[in-house]
Design a protein around this motif. Structure first.
Motif, PDB file in Angstrom:
ATOM      1  N   TYR A  35      44.648  55.451  42.371  1.00 38.73           N
ATOM      2  CA  TYR A  35      45.390  54.212  42.594  1.00 38.73           C
ATOM      3  C   TYR A  35      45.407  53.288  41.376  1.00 38.73           C
ATOM      4  O   TYR A  35      45.555  52.088  41.504  1.00 38.73           O
ATOM      5  CB  TYR A  35      44.830  53.459  43.795  1.00 38.73           C
ATOM      6  N   THR A  36      45.225  53.871  40.202  1.00 36.05           N
ATOM      7  CA  THR A  36      45.294  53.098  38.966  1.00 36.05           C
ATOM      8  C   THR A  36      46.254  53.787  38.011  1.00 36.05           C
ATOM      9  O   THR A  36      46.791  54.849  38.318  1.00 36.05           O
ATOM     10  CB  THR A  36      43.909  52.986  38.283  1.00 36.05           C
ATOM     11  N   THR A  37      46.430  53.203  36.838  1.00 36.48           N
ATOM     12  CA  THR A  37      47.292  53.825  35.829  1.00 36.48           C
ATOM     13  C   THR A  37      46.500  54.733  34.891  1.00 36.48           C
ATOM     14  O   THR A  37      47.039  55.231  33.916  1.00 36.48           O
ATOM     15  CB  THR A  37      48.028  52.743  35.009  1.00 36.48           C
ATOM     16  N   GLY A  78      33.024  49.690  34.659  1.00 34.57           N
ATOM     17  CA  GLY A  78      34.394  49.511  35.119  1.00 34.57           C
ATOM     18  C   GLY A  78      35.118  48.555  34.194  1.00 34.57           C
ATOM     19  O   GLY A  78      34.601  48.169  33.145  1.00 34.57           O
ATOM     20  N   MET A  79      36.319  48.180  34.605  1.00 31.84           N
ATOM     21  CA  MET A  79      37.148  47.272  33.807  1.00 31.84           C
ATOM     22  C   MET A  79      37.732  46.188  34.701  1.00 31.84           C
ATOM     23  O   MET A  79      38.046  46.432  35.867  1.00 31.84           O
ATOM     24  CB  MET A  79      38.309  48.025  33.154  1.00 31.84           C
ATOM     25  N   MET A  80      37.884  45.003  34.124  1.00 34.22           N
ATOM     26  CA  MET A  80      38.559  43.888  34.791  1.00 34.22           C
ATOM     27  C   MET A  80      39.513  43.309  33.759  1.00 34.22           C
ATOM     28  O   MET A  80      39.086  42.928  32.670  1.00 34.22           O
ATOM     29  CB  MET A  80      37.548  42.841  35.245  1.00 34.22           C
ATOM     30  N   SER A  81      40.791  43.277  34.097  1.00 36.46           N
ATOM     31  CA  SER A  81      41.804  42.862  33.126  1.00 36.46           C
ATOM     32  C   SER A  81      42.640  41.699  33.614  1.00 36.46           C
ATOM     33  O   SER A  81      43.006  41.626  34.784  1.00 36.46           O
ATOM     34  CB  SER A  81      42.743  44.038  32.839  1.00 36.46           C
ATOM     35  N   LEU A  82      42.945  40.825  32.683  1.00 34.21           N
ATOM     36  CA  LEU A  82      43.933  39.776  32.876  1.00 34.21           C
ATOM     37  C   LEU A  82      45.048  40.179  31.918  1.00 34.21           C
ATOM     38  O   LEU A  82      44.903  40.078  30.702  1.00 34.21           O
ATOM     39  CB  LEU A  82      43.341  38.410  32.507  1.00 34.21           C
ATOM     40  N   MET A  83      46.135  40.720  32.457  1.00 36.21           N
ATOM     41  CA  MET A  83      47.166  41.330  31.621  1.00 36.21           C
ATOM     42  C   MET A  83      48.528  40.707  31.841  1.00 36.21           C
ATOM     43  O   MET A  83      48.697  39.900  32.739  1.00 36.21           O
ATOM     44  CB  MET A  83      47.229  42.833  31.864  1.00 36.21           C
ATOM     45  N   GLY A  95      44.088  43.441  36.951  1.00 32.39           N
ATOM     46  CA  GLY A  95      43.955  44.853  37.281  1.00 32.39           C
ATOM     47  C   GLY A  95      42.490  45.215  37.091  1.00 32.39           C
ATOM     48  O   GLY A  95      41.783  44.572  36.307  1.00 32.39           O
ATOM     49  N   TYR A  96      42.034  46.227  37.796  1.00 33.02           N
ATOM     50  CA  TYR A  96      40.617  46.565  37.726  1.00 33.02           C
ATOM     51  C   TYR A  96      40.351  47.958  38.250  1.00 33.02           C
ATOM     52  O   TYR A  96      41.156  48.537  38.974  1.00 33.02           O
ATOM     53  CB  TYR A  96      39.773  45.556  38.515  1.00 33.02           C
ATOM     54  N   TRP A  97      39.230  48.485  37.861  1.00 36.55           N
ATOM     55  CA  TRP A  97      38.673  49.700  38.452  1.00 36.55           C
ATOM     56  C   TRP A  97      37.160  49.653  38.267  1.00 36.55           C
ATOM     57  O   TRP A  97      36.651  48.935  37.405  1.00 36.55           O
ATOM     58  CB  TRP A  97      39.283  50.974  37.869  1.00 36.55           C
ATOM     59  N   ARG A 105      29.341  47.250  46.615  1.00 36.45           N
ATOM     60  CA  ARG A 105      28.191  46.393  46.289  1.00 36.45           C
ATOM     61  C   ARG A 105      28.598  44.947  45.968  1.00 36.45           C
ATOM     62  O   ARG A 105      27.751  44.151  45.573  1.00 36.45           O
ATOM     63  CB  ARG A 105      27.438  46.953  45.083  1.00 36.45           C
ATOM     64  N   GLY A 106      29.881  44.642  46.063  1.00 31.52           N
ATOM     65  CA  GLY A 106      30.332  43.286  45.755  1.00 31.52           C
ATOM     66  C   GLY A 106      30.512  43.012  44.268  1.00 31.52           C
ATOM     67  O   GLY A 106      30.737  41.872  43.868  1.00 31.52           O
ATOM     68  N   ILE A 107      30.418  44.041  43.456  1.00 32.80           N
ATOM     69  CA  ILE A 107      30.521  43.873  42.004  1.00 32.80           C
ATOM     70  C   ILE A 107      31.919  43.421  41.594  1.00 32.80           C
ATOM     71  O   ILE A 107      32.073  42.505  40.775  1.00 32.80           O
ATOM     72  CB  ILE A 107      30.103  45.164  41.268  1.00 32.80           C
ATOM     73  N   MET A 108      32.946  44.016  42.179  1.00 35.37           N
ATOM     74  CA  MET A 108      34.305  43.631  41.787  1.00 35.37           C
ATOM     75  C   MET A 108      34.664  42.246  42.296  1.00 35.37           C
ATOM     76  O   MET A 108      35.423  41.531  41.645  1.00 35.37           O
ATOM     77  CB  MET A 108      35.339  44.658  42.255  1.00 35.37           C
ATOM     78  N   LYS A 109      34.103  41.837  43.407  1.00 33.29           N
ATOM     79  CA  LYS A 109      34.354  40.472  43.885  1.00 33.29           C
ATOM     80  C   LYS A 109      33.801  39.468  42.867  1.00 33.29           C
ATOM     81  O   LYS A 109      34.441  38.467  42.550  1.00 33.29           O
ATOM     82  CB  LYS A 109      33.737  40.247  45.263  1.00 33.29           C
ATOM     83  N   GLU A 110      32.632  39.760  42.336  1.00 29.17           N
ATOM     84  CA  GLU A 110      32.033  38.918  41.298  1.00 29.17           C
ATOM     85  C   GLU A 110      32.901  38.944  40.030  1.00 29.17           C
ATOM     86  O   GLU A 110      33.133  37.908  39.404  1.00 29.17           O
ATOM     87  CB  GLU A 110      30.620  39.415  40.989  1.00 29.17           C
ATOM     88  N   ALA A 111      33.414  40.116  39.664  1.00 28.25           N
ATOM     89  CA  ALA A 111      34.258  40.251  38.468  1.00 28.25           C
ATOM     90  C   ALA A 111      35.570  39.482  38.632  1.00 28.25           C
ATOM     91  O   ALA A 111      36.035  38.832  37.687  1.00 28.25           O
ATOM     92  CB  ALA A 111      34.530  41.726  38.180  1.00 28.25           C
ATOM     93  N   ILE A 112      36.150  39.525  39.831  1.00 24.33           N
ATOM     94  CA  ILE A 112      37.395  38.790  40.085  1.00 24.33           C
ATOM     95  C   ILE A 112      37.156  37.294  39.934  1.00 24.33           C
ATOM     96  O   ILE A 112      37.952  36.581  39.317  1.00 24.33           O
ATOM     97  CB  ILE A 112      37.980  39.137  41.477  1.00 24.33           C
TER      98      ILE A 112
END
Length: 166
Positions: A35-37, A78-83, A95-97, A105-112
């Motif tokens: 579900y990513t590029t 992983g990656m967290m992008s502001l593009m 965008g993120y993965w 684990r809530g890691i991406m919520k923290e990254a967002i």
């Protein structure tokens, strides 16, 4: 611009060439590419090329694609992008993965939360949006929990792995 966003368990930071192995280790799973590029199969050369392209976009201030570094290991997981930063209209896309073994684990919520701080507080954006491929329910729920609002469906807008997805 030097960017390092410090969270409780993670740091969002600019990538280094030495991060290529960590990126490769976490991005090579089909569940990430689904579900990513990201290309699949993903190899070490993809990771190295991505870092070089990432640096170029960063210098031009077109996008801020930051590695998600786990504080306890100092590795990129992983990656967290502001593009697609549009300074005139004051908006950008996130965008993120995240490596599969770190899911849930809530890691991406923290990254967002960290990337939104960059977008709204530092870059003075008015709108930050995200696109989610329709079958990716977990990502849609994550965005909802992060106070994003569902706005609509772009039918058959992405062709991935031999099929069209909304």
């Amino acid at each position: 611009m030097k960017i390092k966003l410090d969270g409780k368990r993670i740091v969002l930071r600019k990538l280094k060439i030495s991060d290529a192995n960590s990126i490769y280790e976490n991005a090579r799973d089909f569940e990430i590419a689904k579900y990513t590029t990201l290309p699949y199969p993903y190899n070490l050369k993809h990771a190295k090329d991505y870092i070089k392209i990432n640096h170029r976009k960063f210098r031009k201030k077109e996008s801020y694609e930051l590695g998600v570094e786990l504080k306890e290991t100092k590795k990129i997981i992983g990656m967290m992008s502001l593009m697609n930063v549009d300074y005139g209209n004051k908006n950008a896309e996130i965008g993120y993965w995240l490596g599969k073994k770190y899911w849930g684990r809530g890691i991406m919520k923290e990254a967002i939360k960290l990337i939104l701080h960059l977008g709204f507080k530092k870059l003075k954006l008015v709108r930050v949006y995200a696109k989610v491929m329709a079958p990716n329910i977990a990502s849609a729920k994550l965005l909802e929990k992060s106070e994003f609002q569902y706005e609509g469906r772009m039918r058959k807008s992405v062709f991935r792995h031999k099929k069209w997805m909304d």
